[in-house]
Design a protein around this motif. Structure first.
Motif, PDB file in Angstrom:
ATOM      1  N   ARG A 121       1.191  25.391 -22.485  1.00 25.47           N
ATOM      2  CA  ARG A 121       1.763  25.664 -21.177  1.00 25.47           C
ATOM      3  C   ARG A 121       3.178  25.094 -21.108  1.00 25.47           C
ATOM      4  O   ARG A 121       3.385  23.900 -21.244  1.00 25.47           O
ATOM      5  CB  ARG A 121       0.904  25.020 -20.088  1.00 25.47           C
ATOM      6  CG  ARG A 121       1.040  25.533 -18.668  1.00 25.47           C
ATOM      7  CD  ARG A 121       2.351  25.292 -17.966  1.00 25.47           C
ATOM      8  NE  ARG A 121       2.892  23.944 -18.132  1.00 25.47           N
ATOM      9  CZ  ARG A 121       4.147  23.617 -17.864  1.00 25.47           C
ATOM     10  NH1 ARG A 121       5.019  24.523 -17.448  1.00 25.47           N
ATOM     11  NH2 ARG A 121       4.572  22.370 -18.056  1.00 25.47           N
ATOM     12  N   GLY A 122       4.155  25.966 -20.918  1.00 26.46           N
ATOM     13  CA  GLY A 122       5.525  25.490 -20.827  1.00 26.46           C
ATOM     14  C   GLY A 122       6.387  26.442 -20.039  1.00 26.46           C
ATOM     15  O   GLY A 122       5.949  27.533 -19.655  1.00 26.46           O
ATOM     16  N   ASN A 123       7.634  26.025 -19.780  1.00 26.24           N
ATOM     17  CA  ASN A 123       8.564  26.971 -19.173  1.00 26.24           C
ATOM     18  C   ASN A 123       9.103  27.900 -20.258  1.00 26.24           C
ATOM     19  O   ASN A 123       8.797  27.748 -21.443  1.00 26.24           O
ATOM     20  CB  ASN A 123       9.670  26.243 -18.395  1.00 26.24           C
ATOM     21  CG  ASN A 123      10.569  25.380 -19.272  1.00 26.24           C
ATOM     22  OD1 ASN A 123      10.927  25.758 -20.383  1.00 26.24           O
ATOM     23  ND2 ASN A 123      10.956  24.223 -18.757  1.00 26.24           N
ATOM     24  N   ALA A 124       9.912  28.864 -19.857  1.00 21.25           N
ATOM     25  CA  ALA A 124      10.355  29.895 -20.797  1.00 21.25           C
ATOM     26  C   ALA A 124      11.127  29.313 -21.970  1.00 21.25           C
ATOM     27  O   ALA A 124      10.911  29.698 -23.122  1.00 21.25           O
ATOM     28  CB  ALA A 124      11.207  30.931 -20.056  1.00 21.25           C
ATOM     29  N   SER A 125      12.032  28.385 -21.708  1.00 19.34           N
ATOM     30  CA  SER A 125      12.835  27.812 -22.785  1.00 19.34           C
ATOM     31  C   SER A 125      11.983  27.019 -23.759  1.00 19.34           C
ATOM     32  O   SER A 125      12.200  27.066 -24.975  1.00 19.34           O
ATOM     33  CB  SER A 125      13.941  26.921 -22.196  1.00 19.34           C
ATOM     34  OG  SER A 125      14.865  27.688 -21.453  1.00 19.34           O
ATOM     35  N   ALA A 165       0.838  30.045 -21.730  1.00 21.35           N
ATOM     36  CA  ALA A 165       1.109  30.186 -20.308  1.00 21.35           C
ATOM     37  C   ALA A 165       2.565  29.821 -20.057  1.00 21.35           C
ATOM     38  O   ALA A 165       2.972  28.685 -20.314  1.00 21.35           O
ATOM     39  CB  ALA A 165       0.189  29.287 -19.488  1.00 21.35           C
ATOM     40  N   VAL A 166       3.335  30.791 -19.585  1.00 18.61           N
ATOM     41  CA  VAL A 166       4.756  30.583 -19.295  1.00 18.61           C
ATOM     42  C   VAL A 166       4.911  30.498 -17.786  1.00 18.61           C
ATOM     43  O   VAL A 166       4.593  31.455 -17.069  1.00 18.61           O
ATOM     44  CB  VAL A 166       5.622  31.740 -19.830  1.00 18.61           C
ATOM     45  CG1 VAL A 166       7.100  31.411 -19.668  1.00 18.61           C
ATOM     46  CG2 VAL A 166       5.297  32.044 -21.280  1.00 18.61           C
ATOM     47  N   THR A 167       5.389  29.372 -17.298  1.00 15.79           N
ATOM     48  CA  THR A 167       5.496  29.190 -15.857  1.00 15.79           C
ATOM     49  C   THR A 167       6.941  29.327 -15.402  1.00 15.79           C
ATOM     50  O   THR A 167       7.879  28.963 -16.090  1.00 15.79           O
ATOM     51  CB  THR A 167       4.928  27.831 -15.427  1.00 15.79           C
ATOM     52  OG1 THR A 167       5.482  26.792 -16.246  1.00 15.79           O
ATOM     53  CG2 THR A 167       3.418  27.810 -15.584  1.00 15.79           C
ATOM     54  N   GLY A 168       7.081  29.871 -14.207  1.00 15.61           N
ATOM     55  CA  GLY A 168       8.385  30.102 -13.605  1.00 15.61           C
ATOM     56  C   GLY A 168       8.168  30.682 -12.221  1.00 15.61           C
ATOM     57  O   GLY A 168       7.147  30.406 -11.572  1.00 15.61           O
ATOM     58  N   SER A 200      -0.125  21.747 -16.254  1.00 16.33           N
ATOM     59  CA  SER A 200      -0.840  21.577 -17.525  1.00 16.33           C
ATOM     60  C   SER A 200      -2.121  20.782 -17.340  1.00 16.33           C
ATOM     61  O   SER A 200      -3.155  21.100 -17.930  1.00 16.33           O
ATOM     62  CB  SER A 200       0.068  20.889 -18.548  1.00 16.33           C
ATOM     63  OG  SER A 200       1.177  21.702 -18.855  1.00 16.33           O
ATOM     64  N   ALA A 201      -2.061  19.746 -16.511  1.00 12.11           N
ATOM     65  CA  ALA A 201      -3.255  18.937 -16.269  1.00 12.11           C
ATOM     66  C   ALA A 201      -4.347  19.753 -15.588  1.00 12.11           C
ATOM     67  O   ALA A 201      -5.529  19.663 -15.946  1.00 12.11           O
ATOM     68  CB  ALA A 201      -2.896  17.719 -15.423  1.00 12.11           C
ATOM     69  N   LEU A 202      -3.960  20.577 -14.620  1.00 12.38           N
ATOM     70  CA  LEU A 202      -4.953  21.412 -13.943  1.00 12.38           C
ATOM     71  C   LEU A 202      -5.522  22.459 -14.887  1.00 12.38           C
ATOM     72  O   LEU A 202      -6.713  22.792 -14.809  1.00 12.38           O
ATOM     73  CB  LEU A 202      -4.344  22.077 -12.716  1.00 12.38           C
ATOM     74  CG  LEU A 202      -3.926  21.152 -11.569  1.00 12.38           C
ATOM     75  CD1 LEU A 202      -3.521  21.972 -10.351  1.00 12.38           C
ATOM     76  CD2 LEU A 202      -5.016  20.167 -11.205  1.00 12.38           C
ATOM     77  N   VAL A 203      -4.699  22.983 -15.788  1.00 16.17           N
ATOM     78  CA  VAL A 203      -5.220  23.906 -16.804  1.00 16.17           C
ATOM     79  C   VAL A 203      -6.314  23.211 -17.609  1.00 16.17           C
ATOM     80  O   VAL A 203      -7.358  23.802 -17.910  1.00 16.17           O
ATOM     81  CB  VAL A 203      -4.096  24.417 -17.718  1.00 16.17           C
ATOM     82  CG1 VAL A 203      -4.670  25.171 -18.917  1.00 16.17           C
ATOM     83  CG2 VAL A 203      -3.153  25.336 -16.941  1.00 16.17           C
ATOM     84  N   GLY A 204      -6.091  21.954 -17.956  1.00 12.96           N
ATOM     85  CA  GLY A 204      -7.120  21.197 -18.669  1.00 12.96           C
ATOM     86  C   GLY A 204      -8.414  21.115 -17.886  1.00 12.96           C
ATOM     87  O   GLY A 204      -9.509  21.317 -18.432  1.00 12.96           O
ATOM     88  N   ALA A 205      -8.321  20.837 -16.592  1.00 13.09           N
ATOM     89  CA  ALA A 205      -9.523  20.746 -15.761  1.00 13.09           C
ATOM     90  C   ALA A 205     -10.271  22.076 -15.716  1.00 13.09           C
ATOM     91  O   ALA A 205     -11.506  22.120 -15.797  1.00 13.09           O
ATOM     92  CB  ALA A 205      -9.144  20.310 -14.346  1.00 13.09           C
ATOM     93  N   PHE A 206      -9.522  23.177 -15.610  1.00 16.60           N
ATOM     94  CA  PHE A 206     -10.172  24.490 -15.536  1.00 16.60           C
ATOM     95  C   PHE A 206     -10.740  24.902 -16.894  1.00 16.60           C
ATOM     96  O   PHE A 206     -11.768  25.585 -16.948  1.00 16.60           O
ATOM     97  CB  PHE A 206      -9.190  25.525 -14.990  1.00 16.60           C
ATOM     98  CG  PHE A 206      -9.093  25.525 -13.483  1.00 16.60           C
ATOM     99  CD1 PHE A 206      -9.474  26.637 -12.759  1.00 16.60           C
ATOM    100  CD2 PHE A 206      -8.645  24.418 -12.794  1.00 16.60           C
ATOM    101  CE1 PHE A 206      -9.407  26.647 -11.370  1.00 16.60           C
ATOM    102  CE2 PHE A 206      -8.559  24.406 -11.410  1.00 16.60           C
ATOM    103  CZ  PHE A 206      -8.945  25.518 -10.687  1.00 16.60           C
TER     104      PHE A 206
END
Length: 264
Positions: A121-125, A165-168, A200-206
């Motif tokens: 899970r990271g931003n686009a860059s 997962a790309v967040t923006g 990212s932490a919430l992704v871990g929980a899910f």
């Protein structure tokens, strides 16, 4: 509608099971991350010492590795925890914070990415940097839109057999074949430090309650984005947003999820 129904089902499962989420994360966000996990219903732990990370990973339901404040000792701990996660089949999330900013940071992120994270899970860059493309960052902030990294995200997911997962402004989750877009969120969230780390932490929980990593990541991002929207409606600025965000994560109900989650 099925996508949206699943968001509530996963959130309910997190609240019922209270999964233990082991975080090796950065100094900046430990408090934010722990409180967000507690608010959503999970049980957070911040354990970093090389002497105990493997043992603690073995009793956890998910592991989150965040490279925000790197040091050699912490990187060693990350390696040990990831190895333990793979041995015990504990799903783990890689957050390559600031990848592309320095050689050390980029090398660490790309090394860890090769060890079968369930989700990156990271931003686009950051995603572009881990994929080996031109992913220059402005510190830990993205200089690219999430859309700009979609091809790289698909290719990276396919090559590593993981979910990216790309967040923006819009979040995108892909395993190289499927793609889910999440349109929830609010611009004020970008004014609070560590919001990506919280994601990212919430992704871990899910991941601890949903075996399909694409769905787990997309649902977690939808919950955080929706909570951010609800918090922004009551906030005068980023300071109060943090408080209202925790309340929104804690009080989010089925009716609100069904009415306001935007996934496609």
């Amino acid at each position: 509608m099925e996508l949206i129904t699943g968001v509530w089902q996963s959130l309910k499962a997190v609240r019922e099971r209270a999964p233990l989420v082991h975080n090796i994360t950065n100094y900046v966000v430990m408090n934010n991350t722990a409180n967000a996990l507690l608010a959503v219903g999970a049980s957070p732990a911040m354990v970093h010492a090389r002497e105990e990370v493997a043992e603690f990973t073995a009793i956890s339901q998910a592991l989150v590795v965040n490279i925000g404040t790197l040091s050699p000792d912490w990187v060693d701990g990350m390696r040990l925890a990831v190895h333990a996660a793979r041995q015990r089949q504990v799903p783990w999330v890689l957050d390559p914070v600031g990848a592309g900013a320095t050689r050390y940071r980029t090398a660490t992120a790309t090394e860890l990415a090769r060890h079968a994270p369930a989700v990156i899970r990271g931003n686009a860059s950051e995603v572009l940097a881990v994929a080996g493309e031109a992913g220059a960052t402005k510190g830990v902030d993205s200089t690219h839109s999430s859309e700009a990294s979609l091809d790289a995200a698909r290719q990276l997911a396919s090559r590593l057999g993981t979910v990216v997962a790309v967040t923006g402004k819009t979040d995108y989750v892909t395993d190289g074949e499927r793609m889910v877009a999440v349109d929830n969120g609010h611009a004020l969230m970008a004014r609070v430090t560590g919001m990506g780390c919280t994601a990212s932490a919430l992704v871990g929980a899910f991941l601890a309650v949903e075996s399909d990593a694409v769905l787990a990541a997309a649902r977690a991002l939808a919950v955080l984005g929706l909570a951010g929207e609800l918090a922004a409606e009551q906030s005068k600025g980023p300071g109060s947003l943090q408080m209202h965000l925790l309340d929104a994560l804690h009080t989010l109900d089925e009716a609100t999820v069904r009415a306001r989650v935007r996934m496609r």
